[in-house]
Design an enzyme around this catalytic site. Structure first.
Site, mmCIF file in Angstrom:
data_model
loop_
_atom_site.group_PDB
_atom_site.id
_atom_site.type_symbol
_atom_site.label_atom_id
_atom_site.label_comp_id
_atom_site.label_asym_id
_atom_site.label_seq_id
_atom_site.Cartn_x
_atom_site.Cartn_y
_atom_site.Cartn_z
ATOM 1 N N ASP A 153 0.771 -1.440 -0.501
ATOM 2 C CA ASP A 153 -0.118 -0.410 0.147
ATOM 3 C C ASP A 153 0.697 1.011 0.392
ATOM 4 O O ASP A 153 1.746 0.934 0.255
ATOM 5 C CB ASP A 153 -0.788 0.376 1.059
ATOM 6 N N ILE B 269 -0.340 9.032 1.799
ATOM 7 C CA ILE B 269 1.231 10.061 2.208
ATOM 8 C C ILE B 269 0.372 10.159 3.667
ATOM 9 O O ILE B 269 -0.798 10.507 4.346
ATOM 10 C CB ILE B 269 0.477 11.661 1.175
ATOM 11 N N HIS B 270 1.388 10.520 5.085
ATOM 12 C CA HIS B 270 1.780 10.493 5.844
ATOM 13 C C HIS B 270 2.233 11.678 6.691
ATOM 14 O O HIS B 270 3.044 11.526 6.013
ATOM 15 C CB HIS B 270 1.449 9.386 6.762
ATOM 16 N N ARG B 271 2.130 12.149 7.734
ATOM 17 C CA ARG B 271 1.777 13.162 8.321
ATOM 18 C C ARG B 271 3.482 12.330 9.240
ATOM 19 O O ARG B 271 3.630 11.770 9.789
ATOM 20 C CB ARG B 271 1.695 14.519 9.176
ATOM 21 N N GLU C 113 -1.297 1.357 -4.478
ATOM 22 C CA GLU C 113 -2.012 2.062 -5.225
ATOM 23 C C GLU C 113 -1.662 2.456 -6.552
ATOM 24 O O GLU C 113 -1.623 3.584 -7.342
ATOM 25 C CB GLU C 113 -2.452 3.501 -4.666
ATOM 26 N N GLU D 7 -3.247 21.372 8.819
ATOM 27 C CA GLU D 7 -3.569 20.468 8.317
ATOM 28 C C GLU D 7 -4.635 20.643 7.464
ATOM 29 O O GLU D 7 -5.277 21.568 7.099
ATOM 30 C CB GLU D 7 -4.395 19.509 9.143
HETATM 31 MN MN MN Z 1 -4.513 2.232 0.912
#
Ligand code: MN
Length: 495
Positions: free
Chosen positions: A170, A173-175, A237, A293
């Site tokens: 998978d 995008i994460h902070r 993705e 955010e």
């Molecule tokens: Mn996913």
């Protein structure tokens, strides 16, 4: 604009060259900039847009900072996807129809492939964390976006990890906040797929290998923002990005962990999510804040976040660090176009021909608010617009508000949408409330203190504004029709 996938762009550098060829889409500066709150402060005025506090500029250019204080070998790029026109150019598609392009790409995925190290520019330079002078804080010009942020953040890191049991991968995008010389904290919104992998690994007492690729083909950044049910657990993705370019994304084996990274990235962080380890996000600053955010507010620092132990940073020679302003128009596009694709897909399958187009509006950061353009062709279509709204909430669970308009309203022109609300809407009969439904955790109005109908933080009243004309009254709602003319006869340069 031709609707033909742009297959020239395959990495950040070719994306920059694509934009350089289009007037008004890219600016550069050689003036030294401090990544600590100055860089974001500049770009807020140049082009952030979105939900950023005004003054800011919608549709401004992407920007490259060539001279970054303390990081002589780096450049920083920001706002690459910060206008819908730019996204259209980078993907080779009509900006108004990007949702259709992504919908079709989900339906025709092309899986990534693994390439050899010698074909992976992201590994031209290697810094291993067991070197004594290794330090994320001096190796990476991660910007601190505002003076009250918890610290420097990696904001455009493509996090890639795999299910410890099935091996399915998978990308999201994460902070990621820089916490020490070799640690990042990671905030995973509940339900995200990498968190499911992390929890499985943690339950088995194991760490989860994770690669973070920064500065990649914008098609990958758009694809990474898809969410379930459109891309269920186990759907990589990256295969959507492959479809967008009509060729597979190339991955390369990491050097210090058992995971792959994007071969053409500018920078790759290799690391492991540690089992049972948590860190306070603002442990170094005690500001109580995280970073700005997408809803336009600065997120609160989390008390206990998973930790990535970094094993190595690899990068290209003279790397470009890519970053974003969280509440900017860039987020609207990255989150919103996949939202549009998800809604188009679900409503299109349920009721072909009813939904003409959808815009995941800037005011909701691409997630909260969608404008649906409806075609009522026959009497039996009356009421289908509301069914389309219900389907939209199912297609994208974080959606809060749907505005329904007719086929003669420009969904990308807020004046036109609000016009429909003035002349085709009566509040008491055309507003539909669906209280007590879970939405996105970053909407600050979802508290019992804010509304007596909210019993749980994080639930919300979803609302449909039906601004369509009842089918039987349509003949009374024809907009004034002007004569078709050739303007260029009067103004040769008119476009
Ligand atoms: Mn996913």
């Amino acid at each position: 604009m031709p609707e033909q996938n742009n297959t020239e762009v395959h990495d950040l550098r070719s994306a920059i060259e694509c934009l350089r060829a289009i007037p008004g889409q890219l600016v550069e500066t050689d003036t030294e900039v401090d990544p600590d709150s100055e860089l974001a402060g500049v770009y807020r005025h140049v082009g952030a847009g979105g939900t950023v506090r005004r003054p800011t500029r919608k549709g401004g250019p992407a920007m490259i900072f060539n001279n970054v204080k303390g990081f002589s070998d780096y450049r920083v790029a920001i706002g690459m996807l910060g206008s819908r026109e730019r996204v259209g150019a980078l993907l080779g598609y009509d900006p108004r129809r990007l949702g259709f392009l992504l919908k079709d790409s989900v339906r025709n995925p092309i899986a990534p492939i693994t390439t050899q190290t010698e074909n992976a520019p992201c590994q031209e330079v290697v810094h291993r964390a067991d070197d004594l002078d290794f330090d994320l804080r001096t190796l990476l010009p991660a910007p601190t976006n505002t003076p009250e942020d918890a610290g420097p953040y990696v904001t455009m890191g493509m996090c890639y990890a795999s299910d410890p049991e099935s091996g399915e991968s998978d990308i999201t995008i994460h902070r990621l906040c820089v916490q020490s010389r070799d640690e990042l904290s990671m905030w995973l919104t509940p339900g995200r797929h990498i968190d499911a992998f992390r929890q499985k690994a943690e339950a088995a007492g194991k760490s989860l290998p994770i690669s973070i690729s920064i500065g990649v083909d914008p098609a990958i950044e758009m694809a990474a923002c898809f969410e379930p049910p459109t891309t269920p657990l186990g759907f990589d993705e990256l295969s959507i990005a492959g479809a967008l370019r009509q060729r597979p994304v190339e991955l390369v084996e990491c050097l210090t962990i058992r995971e792959r990274a994007i071969a053409h990235a500018e920078v790759v962080i290799e690391g492991e999510l540690l089992p049972g380890v948590r860190v306070r996000e603002d442990q170094n600053t005690d500001t109580g804040k995280a970073m700005p955010e997408f809803p336009g507010y600065t997120g609160e620092a989390k008390a206990e976040l998973p930790v990535i132990k970094v094993k190595a940073i690899t990068h290209r020679r003279n790397p470009i660090l890519q970053t974003t302003i969280g509440p900017g128009e860039e987020h609207v596009n990255m989150a919103g176009v996949p939202t549009e694709a998800s809604i188009l897909d679900m409503v299109g399958r349920a009721m072909p021909g009813v939904l003409l187009n959808v815009f995941a509006h800037s005011a909701g950061g691409g997630k909260f608010l969608a404008i649906l353009q409806i075609n009522k062709a026959r009497a039996v279509d009356e009421g289908r617009q509301r069914q389309a709204a219900l389907l939209a909430f199912s297609a994208f669970p974080e959606l809060k508000t749907v505005v329904l308009v007719d086929e003669d309203v420009d969904i990308f022109d807020s004046d036109d949408v609000l016009w429909a609300m003035q002349t085709r809407y009566q509040g008491d009969v055309d507003t539909i409330f669906i209280p007590g439904v879970r939405c996105h955790p970053l909407d600050p109005s979802q508290t019992p203190e804010f509304s007596p109908s909210i019993r749980e933080v994080g639930t919300s009243c979803k609302t449909i504004f039906d601004c369509t004309v009842p089918f039987r009254l349509k003949s009374q709602f024809k907009r004034s029709v002007f004569r078709e003319v050739e303007v260029a006869r009067f103004l040769p340069d008119f476009k």
